[in-house]
Design a protein around this motif. Structure first.
Motif, PDB file in Angstrom:
ATOM      1  N   ARG A  84     -18.866 -34.317-132.105  1.00  0.00           N
ATOM      2  CA  ARG A  84     -19.540 -33.455-131.124  1.00  0.00           C
ATOM      3  C   ARG A  84     -18.754 -33.427-129.807  1.00  0.00           C
ATOM      4  NH1 ARG A  84     -24.122 -36.031-133.250  1.00  0.00           N
ATOM      5  NH2 ARG A  84     -24.197 -37.413-131.448  1.00  0.00           N
ATOM      6  N   ALA A  85     -18.258 -34.574-129.391  1.00  0.00           N
ATOM      7  CA  ALA A  85     -17.485 -34.639-128.145  1.00  0.00           C
ATOM      8  C   ALA A  85     -16.175 -33.852-128.292  1.00  0.00           C
ATOM      9  CB  ALA A  85     -17.202 -36.096-127.766  1.00  0.00           C
ATOM     10  N   GLU A  86     -15.555 -33.910-129.461  1.00  0.00           N
ATOM     11  CA  GLU A  86     -14.330 -33.133-129.697  1.00  0.00           C
ATOM     12  C   GLU A  86     -14.628 -31.631-129.638  1.00  0.00           C
ATOM     13  OE1 GLU A  86     -11.820 -36.176-132.593  1.00  0.00           O
ATOM     14  OE2 GLU A  86     -13.234 -34.766-133.507  1.00  0.00           O
ATOM     15  N   GLU A  90     -13.178 -28.775-127.071  1.00  0.00           N
ATOM     16  CA  GLU A  90     -12.570 -27.517-127.501  1.00  0.00           C
ATOM     17  C   GLU A  90     -13.228 -26.328-126.807  1.00  0.00           C
ATOM     18  OE1 GLU A  90      -9.756 -26.982-129.202  1.00  0.00           O
ATOM     19  OE2 GLU A  90      -9.607 -29.159-129.063  1.00  0.00           O
ATOM     20  N   VAL A  91     -14.545 -26.359-126.697  1.00  0.00           N
ATOM     21  CA  VAL A  91     -15.264 -25.281-126.018  1.00  0.00           C
ATOM     22  C   VAL A  91     -14.825 -25.215-124.553  1.00  0.00           C
ATOM     23  CG1 VAL A  91     -17.544 -24.581-125.159  1.00  0.00           C
ATOM     24  CG2 VAL A  91     -17.263 -25.252-127.548  1.00  0.00           C
ATOM     25  N   GLU A  92     -14.776 -26.361-123.903  1.00  0.00           N
ATOM     26  CA  GLU A  92     -14.398 -26.382-122.488  1.00  0.00           C
ATOM     27  C   GLU A  92     -12.938 -25.988-122.312  1.00  0.00           C
ATOM     28  OE1 GLU A  92     -15.706 -25.941-119.092  1.00  0.00           O
ATOM     29  OE2 GLU A  92     -17.114 -26.880-120.459  1.00  0.00           O
ATOM     30  N   ALA A  94     -11.342 -23.843-124.153  1.00  0.00           N
ATOM     31  CA  ALA A  94     -11.334 -22.383-124.277  1.00  0.00           C
ATOM     32  C   ALA A  94     -11.830 -21.732-122.983  1.00  0.00           C
ATOM     33  CB  ALA A  94     -12.198 -21.952-125.463  1.00  0.00           C
ATOM     34  N   ARG A  95     -12.859 -22.305-122.382  1.00  0.00           N
ATOM     35  CA  ARG A  95     -13.371 -21.774-121.111  1.00  0.00           C
ATOM     36  C   ARG A  95     -12.313 -21.870-120.011  1.00  0.00           C
ATOM     37  NH1 ARG A  95     -19.341 -24.536-121.338  1.00  0.00           N
ATOM     38  NH2 ARG A  95     -20.262 -23.024-122.760  1.00  0.00           N
ATOM     39  N   LEU A  96     -11.604 -22.981-119.993  1.00  0.00           N
ATOM     40  CA  LEU A  96     -10.536 -23.148-119.001  1.00  0.00           C
ATOM     41  C   LEU A  96      -9.437 -22.117-119.228  1.00  0.00           C
ATOM     42  CD1 LEU A  96      -9.068 -24.550-116.690  1.00  0.00           C
ATOM     43  CD2 LEU A  96      -8.271 -26.271-118.334  1.00  0.00           C
ATOM     44  N   LEU A  97      -9.083 -21.899-120.474  1.00  0.00           N
ATOM     45  CA  LEU A  97      -8.050 -20.918-120.787  1.00  0.00           C
ATOM     46  C   LEU A  97      -8.475 -19.527-120.308  1.00  0.00           C
ATOM     47  CD1 LEU A  97      -5.354 -20.288-122.160  1.00  0.00           C
ATOM     48  CD2 LEU A  97      -6.613 -19.986-124.290  1.00  0.00           C
ATOM     49  N   LEU A  98      -9.723 -19.156-120.558  1.00  0.00           N
ATOM     50  CA  LEU A  98     -10.219 -17.853-120.098  1.00  0.00           C
ATOM     51  C   LEU A  98     -10.213 -17.758-118.574  1.00  0.00           C
ATOM     52  CD1 LEU A  98     -13.196 -17.247-122.549  1.00  0.00           C
ATOM     53  CD2 LEU A  98     -11.006 -16.038-122.486  1.00  0.00           C
TER      54      LEU A  98
END
Length: 146
Positions: A84-86, A90-92, A94-98
């Protein structure tokens, strides 16, 4: 639109990127903590699973087996927490990349507006110089120009 009007939007995008970077760092720390716990549990379970000469009765053997089962359950739960932490990382990420892309797009847009403004200013200055030169030339005596 002029480049000055983009500055507040650029600042918001920059702040958002910074916040996403902080959130990713926090998620990574969280993942690291979970991974450490998993490693500790796995080591402990491995050590406890080794045969022991201290077990002398059936009751001790049953207790030992029950404890190993609980340890195994704890390891599985911690593995899920790590997964879950991984996923959260990954979600965060992706948010940083955006957020980074958004900031970059706004920076490029601002640079294009600034370049356009500079070009317009240069054209205006050139027209003014041409007009000034034409006025100076028309003021001269027609006989002087020869």
């Amino acid at each position: 639109m002029d480049s000055r009007r983009l500055r507040p939007i650029q600042q918001i995008a920059s702040d958002r990127e910074t916040e996403r970077a902080r959130a990713l760092a926090e998620r990574n720390r969280h993942l690291h903590t979970h991974q450490q716990r998993l490693d500790e549990l796995a080591r402990y379970a491995e050590e406890y699973a080794r045969p022991s000469s201290e077990v002398t009765s059936a009751a001790q053997l049953i207790n030992r087996r029950a404890f190993l089962d609980r340890l195994d359950d704890a390891v599985k739960q911690q593995q899920q927490a790590v997964r879950r932490a991984e996923e959260s990382c990954e979600v965060e990420r992706a948010r940083l990349l955006l957020a980074s892309r958004e900031k970059t797009v706004l920076e490029k847009l601002s640079a294009a507006y600034t370049a356009r403004e500079l070009h317009v200013d240069n054209q205006r200055a050139q027209r003014e110089m041409d007009d000034h030169a034409a006025r100076q030339h028309s003021r001269k005596d027609p006989g002087e120009s020869r």
